[in-house]
Design a protein around this motif. Structure first.
Motif, PDB file in Angstrom:
ATOM      1  N   ILE A   3       0.778  -0.741   0.094  1.00 29.66           N
ATOM      2  CA  ILE A   3      -0.178  -0.437  -0.081  1.00 29.66           C
ATOM      3  C   ILE A   3       0.706   1.643  -0.179  1.00 29.66           C
ATOM      4  O   ILE A   3       2.160   1.459   0.713  1.00 29.66           O
ATOM      5  CB  ILE A   3      -0.922   0.194   1.737  1.00 29.66           C
ATOM      6  N   ALA A   5       0.974   4.890   0.770  1.00 30.54           N
ATOM      7  CA  ALA A   5      -0.427   6.159   1.612  1.00 30.54           C
ATOM      8  C   ALA A   5       0.447   7.476   1.794  1.00 30.54           C
ATOM      9  O   ALA A   5       1.621   7.862   2.037  1.00 30.54           O
ATOM     10  CB  ALA A   5      -0.205   5.693   3.382  1.00 30.54           C
ATOM     11  N   ILE A  20      -3.278   9.545   8.438  1.00 30.95           N
ATOM     12  CA  ILE A  20      -2.478   8.763   7.387  1.00 30.95           C
ATOM     13  C   ILE A  20      -1.694   7.870   8.185  1.00 30.95           C
ATOM     14  O   ILE A  20      -1.501   6.743   8.328  1.00 30.95           O
ATOM     15  CB  ILE A  20      -1.909   9.389   6.126  1.00 30.95           C
ATOM     16  N   ARG A  21      -0.668   8.799   9.331  1.00 27.31           N
ATOM     17  CA  ARG A  21       0.021   7.614   9.856  1.00 27.31           C
ATOM     18  C   ARG A  21      -1.078   6.620  10.784  1.00 27.31           C
ATOM     19  O   ARG A  21      -0.735   5.754  11.227  1.00 27.31           O
ATOM     20  CB  ARG A  21       1.109   9.079  11.024  1.00 27.31           C
ATOM     21  N   THR A  24      -2.480   4.143   8.753  1.00 33.78           N
ATOM     22  CA  THR A  24      -1.756   2.765   7.935  1.00 33.78           C
ATOM     23  C   THR A  24      -1.231   2.506   9.359  1.00 33.78           C
ATOM     24  O   THR A  24      -0.518   1.038   9.512  1.00 33.78           O
ATOM     25  CB  THR A  24      -0.685   3.900   7.107  1.00 33.78           C
ATOM     26  N   LEU A  27      -2.545  -1.291  10.216  1.00 32.37           N
ATOM     27  CA  LEU A  27      -2.695  -2.441   9.227  1.00 32.37           C
ATOM     28  C   LEU A  27      -1.223  -3.178   8.908  1.00 32.37           C
ATOM     29  O   LEU A  27      -0.162  -2.663   8.125  1.00 32.37           O
ATOM     30  CB  LEU A  27      -1.822  -1.244   7.005  1.00 32.37           C
ATOM     31  N   VAL A  32       3.341  -1.123   4.084  1.00 31.95           N
ATOM     32  CA  VAL A  32       3.003   0.256   3.516  1.00 31.95           C
ATOM     33  C   VAL A  32       4.244   1.036   3.421  1.00 31.95           C
ATOM     34  O   VAL A  32       5.327   1.401   3.668  1.00 31.95           O
ATOM     35  CB  VAL A  32       2.238   0.556   4.527  1.00 31.95           C
ATOM     36  N   ILE A  34       4.785   5.275   3.351  1.00 33.56           N
ATOM     37  CA  ILE A  34       3.962   6.480   3.755  1.00 33.56           C
ATOM     38  C   ILE A  34       5.469   7.304   2.379  1.00 33.56           C
ATOM     39  O   ILE A  34       6.228   7.776   3.159  1.00 33.56           O
ATOM     40  CB  ILE A  34       3.788   6.843   4.688  1.00 33.56           C
ATOM     41  N   SER A  69       2.237   0.017  -6.113  1.00 29.05           N
ATOM     42  CA  SER A  69       1.484   0.065  -5.373  1.00 29.05           C
ATOM     43  C   SER A  69       0.152  -1.347  -5.884  1.00 29.05           C
ATOM     44  O   SER A  69      -0.203  -1.380  -6.918  1.00 29.05           O
ATOM     45  CB  SER A  69       1.037   0.707  -4.348  1.00 29.05           C
ATOM     46  N   ILE A  73      -3.621   4.994  -0.430  1.00 31.00           N
ATOM     47  CA  ILE A  73      -4.676   5.202   0.708  1.00 31.00           C
ATOM     48  C   ILE A  73      -4.615   7.186   0.483  1.00 31.00           C
ATOM     49  O   ILE A  73      -3.076   7.071   0.645  1.00 31.00           O
ATOM     50  CB  ILE A  73      -4.474   5.142   2.199  1.00 31.00           C
ATOM     51  N   LEU A 170     -10.781   1.914   5.586  1.00 31.59           N
ATOM     52  CA  LEU A 170     -10.095   0.322   5.710  1.00 31.59           C
ATOM     53  C   LEU A 170     -10.558  -1.078   5.382  1.00 31.59           C
ATOM     54  O   LEU A 170      -9.900  -1.562   4.292  1.00 31.59           O
ATOM     55  CB  LEU A 170      -8.829   0.333   6.797  1.00 31.59           C
TER      56      LEU A 170
END
Length: 174
Positions: A3, A5, A20-21, A24, A27, A32, A34, A69, A73, A170
């Protein structure tokens, strides 16, 4: 699942970055990446600049990360009712390489703001235009009054309804 993000903001203290943090962080069983828009700062897009200098390598890198990806997100910050200039500039450069910027990826989109509307205007714009850029928006969520429902010390939401809504959004992508 891999993912990508990002918060569609270049603010180091972006509340959409905090969102966002948090998101994620839920998950644990997924890879992920970021992205920080500050790592993709490019000259202001113009056709004259593109014709003179071509497309910056950073635009290709941003698109490559999306392409590699399985899902995206995004949390959209709202500036004056629309996208931030930082996000719009990256998006404009990327769309010159591939108009299908989101490359048919499943996407969950969020937005938050200090106010009661929670970035609803930009979230609506993002949702309504996403299909033009090949995004498959599976869920969207606006989180209003960020500072009333987020504990800075714990880096967590305090409102059980917000937490449940985030988990439901999610769930659509997992």
């Amino acid at each position: 699942m891999n993912i990508v993000a990002f918060a569609a903001s270049n603010s180091r203290n972006s509340i959409n970055g905090k969102l966002i943090r948090y998101v994620t962080g839920l998950l644990n069983d997924h890879a992920v990446d970021i992205l920080d828009l500050n790592d993709f700062e490019m000259p202001l897009y113009s056709i004259d600049r593109e014709n003179a200098d071509g497309v910056p390598d950073l635009a290709n890198l941003f698109l490559e990360k999306i392409g590699n990806s399985d899902a995206l997100i995004i949390s959209y910050a709202e500036h004056n009712g629309t996208y931030t200039a930082a996000f719009k500039n990256i998006f404009d450069w990327c769309s010159r390489i591939n108009p299908k910027v989101f490359q048919n990826k499943p996407v969950v989109i969020f937005s938050t703001s200090p106010g009661r509307r929670g970035g609803a205007s930009v979230l609506s714009q993002a949702k309504n235009s996403a299909h033009h850029f090949s995004a498959d928006v599976l869920a969207d969520l606006s989180v209003p009054s960020f500072y009333d429902c987020y504990d800075e010390d714990q880096q967590s939401f305090t409102d059980p309804d917000v937490i449940e809504n985030i988990k439901q959004a999610l769930g659509s992508i997992l």
